[in-house]
Design a protein around this motif. Structure first.
Motif, mmCIF file in Angstrom:
data_model
loop_
_atom_site.group_PDB
_atom_site.id
_atom_site.type_symbol
_atom_site.label_atom_id
_atom_site.label_comp_id
_atom_site.label_asym_id
_atom_site.label_seq_id
_atom_site.Cartn_x
_atom_site.Cartn_y
_atom_site.Cartn_z
ATOM 1 N N TYR A 150 0.843 -1.196 0.000
ATOM 2 C CA TYR A 150 0.000 0.000 0.000
ATOM 3 C C TYR A 150 0.879 1.246 0.000
ATOM 4 O O TYR A 150 2.006 1.234 0.504
ATOM 5 N N HIS A 151 0.337 2.318 -0.574
ATOM 6 C CA HIS A 151 0.971 3.632 -0.455
ATOM 7 C C HIS A 151 -0.114 4.688 -0.627
ATOM 8 O O HIS A 151 -1.168 4.436 -1.206
ATOM 9 N N THR A 152 0.149 5.876 -0.117
ATOM 10 C CA THR A 152 -0.793 6.975 -0.285
ATOM 11 C C THR A 152 -0.053 8.295 -0.207
ATOM 12 O O THR A 152 1.037 8.388 0.359
ATOM 13 N N LYS A 153 -0.655 9.313 -0.812
ATOM 14 C CA LYS A 153 -0.130 10.678 -0.748
ATOM 15 C C LYS A 153 -1.206 11.570 -0.158
ATOM 16 O O LYS A 153 -2.370 11.504 -0.564
ATOM 17 N N ILE A 154 -0.809 12.403 0.800
ATOM 18 C CA ILE A 154 -1.749 13.329 1.435
ATOM 19 C C ILE A 154 -1.277 14.750 1.149
ATOM 20 O O ILE A 154 -0.107 15.074 1.343
ATOM 21 N N VAL A 155 -2.194 15.587 0.664
ATOM 22 C CA VAL A 155 -1.909 17.009 0.465
ATOM 23 C C VAL A 155 -2.844 17.784 1.384
ATOM 24 O O VAL A 155 -4.066 17.606 1.331
ATOM 25 N N ALA A 156 -2.273 18.623 2.237
ATOM 26 C CA ALA A 156 -3.079 19.351 3.227
ATOM 27 C C ALA A 156 -2.369 20.648 3.620
ATOM 28 O O ALA A 156 -1.151 20.766 3.466
ATOM 29 N N PRO A 157 -3.119 21.616 4.138
ATOM 30 C CA PRO A 157 -2.484 22.851 4.616
ATOM 31 C C PRO A 157 -1.483 22.553 5.729
ATOM 32 O O PRO A 157 -1.651 21.613 6.506
ATOM 33 N N SER A 158 -0.456 23.383 5.817
ATOM 34 C CA SER A 158 0.623 23.129 6.768
ATOM 35 C C SER A 158 0.194 23.269 8.218
ATOM 36 O O SER A 158 0.847 22.728 9.113
ATOM 37 N N ASP A 159 -0.914 23.987 8.467
ATOM 38 C CA ASP A 159 -1.350 24.121 9.854
ATOM 39 C C ASP A 159 -2.253 22.977 10.294
ATOM 40 O O ASP A 159 -2.776 22.988 11.404
ATOM 41 N N TYR A 160 -2.450 21.983 9.418
ATOM 42 C CA TYR A 160 -3.147 20.762 9.795
ATOM 43 C C TYR A 160 -2.122 19.766 10.343
ATOM 44 O O TYR A 160 -0.966 19.773 9.935
ATOM 45 N N THR A 161 -2.564 18.916 11.237
ATOM 46 C CA THR A 161 -1.695 17.886 11.808
ATOM 47 C C THR A 161 -2.131 16.519 11.287
ATOM 48 O O THR A 161 -3.324 16.203 11.306
ATOM 49 N N ILE A 162 -1.170 15.731 10.824
ATOM 50 C CA ILE A 162 -1.467 14.423 10.228
ATOM 51 C C ILE A 162 -0.924 13.326 11.138
ATOM 52 O O ILE A 162 0.260 13.316 11.475
ATOM 53 N N TYR A 163 -1.816 12.402 11.514
ATOM 54 C CA TYR A 163 -1.415 11.244 12.306
ATOM 55 C C TYR A 163 -1.642 9.987 11.467
ATOM 56 O O TYR A 163 -2.696 9.809 10.859
ATOM 57 N N VAL A 164 -0.647 9.122 11.446
ATOM 58 C CA VAL A 164 -0.758 7.835 10.763
ATOM 59 C C VAL A 164 -0.416 6.746 11.768
ATOM 60 O O VAL A 164 0.680 6.736 12.333
#
Length: 369
Positions: A150-164
């Protein structure tokens, strides 16, 4: 009497040899059955699909490690191995022959070649021209470069926090907001971040947060989260103390040398407070003030009122340091030929707060709807 005894001896002898013959036939039949059974067992043991299944179920940690790259930022090595073993125990893959003794393990859903199982032929069996098979020996595995589950790409504003998988991850790339020109030299106004997640062994658990708010999204190989930017009717509603109309009117006058044509800098000093020293906007204005092109404007006078059909609005918040605002109006002039000329002004100002004061960092034309 002697004849009867002689005949009886002949019958006994015949019966004795018949029993021996019968026993020999039984032994031969048993041996034939044994050899047939042994051949079937040997064929079964060298059946490719069964041989591969057995080999896969016996994969060691080192076997798995040699075939795959792990993303240990979000999956530990132990979890990755467990996920791969669960995958192998499932029916999610096909076995496809590449060449003699080389078999590809291929994911059914993506048709991706994950790795190769290899064998050696020790000898070839041919019995009566009817039964043909190879005696096989394991010859290890062959890695496929770039293979992943599996793979994925996430594009989001820099002031968002991403948890994986409960781990906060860092951006792989960051793209500045182009319209804010060189604002990044002076304040932090955020950006658009890209997060690349490769070499995953399981669909990841992803949580995207904007402050305390959790953002809803559908999982895919390309997840794009647009910024939920606030839009206001006026700068006052946005809490921004900046007179966008005055700046734009002065700028429009400056462009036609109506701001102060008696001044060597044509009124540049009236605009300079709106800019940050050394910024692109300041340089752009100063260059216009000092070039001869500013004096080539057609001879005209401003009508009264000079500006009509005024609109100031569509205020967009990028962050607490950065906003944009749309300004539209018509500038009305009378040419020396006694013709009326109307210059339509429709621009979007990009402003930032610098040292407690709002400054113009860029301006872009907007097409009329």
């Amino acid at each position: 009497m002697a004849k009867e005894k002689k005949a009886k001896r002949k019958r006994n002898k015949f019966f004795y040899f018949f029993r021996i013959y019968e026993l020999l036939l039984l032994i031969a039949g048993a041996y034939f059955l044994y050899r047939t059974y042994a051949t079937l067992v040997e064929m079964d043991e060298n059946d490719v699909n069964k041989r591969i299944e057995t080999r896969l179920n016996k994969m060691s940690d080192s076997d798995i490690d040699s075939l795959f790259v792990y993303n240990e930022n979000v999956e530990s090595k132990e979890i990755a191995r467990k996920n791969i073993r669960n995958y192998i125990a499932s029916d999610a893959y096909d076995i496809k022959k590449k060449e003699k003794n080389h078999y590809a393990i291929v994911d059914k859903e993506t048709n991706q070649h994950l790795f190769t199982v290899k064998f050696k032929t020790l000898k070839t069996i041919n019995k009566l021209g009817l039964i043909n098979y190879d005696i096989l020996e394991d010859d290890g595995f062959e890695k496929v470069e770039g293979a992943e589950f599996y793979h994925t790409k996430i594009v989001a504003p820099s002031d968002y926090t991403i948890y994986v998988n409960d781990k906060e991850i860092e951006a792989s790339d960051s793209i500045a907001y182009e319209d804010f020109s060189d604002a990044y030299n002076y304040v932090d106004i955020g950006s658009t971040n890209t997060y690349i997640l490769n070499n995953l062994t399981m669909i990841p658990e992803i949580v995207i947060q904007d402050g305390d708010e959790t953002i809803d999204f559908d999982y895919s190989e390309n997840i794009e989260i647009k910024s939920n930017r606030e839009v206001f009717d006026t700068l006052e509603d946005a809490g921004v103390d900046f007179d966008a109309l005055s700046f734009c009117e002065n700028w429009a006058l400056f462009m036609t040398d109506d701001l102060n044509n008696q001044d060597p800098l044509h009124g540049y000093d009236l605009l300079a407070p709106y800019f940050i020293d050394g910024s692109d906007m300041q340089n752009r204005a100063y260059q216009w003030a000092t070039e001869t092109d500013i004096t080539f404007t057609s001879i005209h006078t401003l009508l009264d009122p000079p500006f009509t059909d005024i609109f100031v609005g569509n205020v967009i918040k990028y962050n607490h340091n950065a906003y944009s605002v749309d300004v539209r109006f018509d500038k009305n002039m009378l040419l020396e030929t006694n013709e009326t000329r109307v210059d339509h002004f429709n621009n979007r100002l990009f402003i930032i707060e610098y040292d407690g004061v709002w400054k113009v960092i860029n301006m872009q034309g907007v097409k009329d709807e």
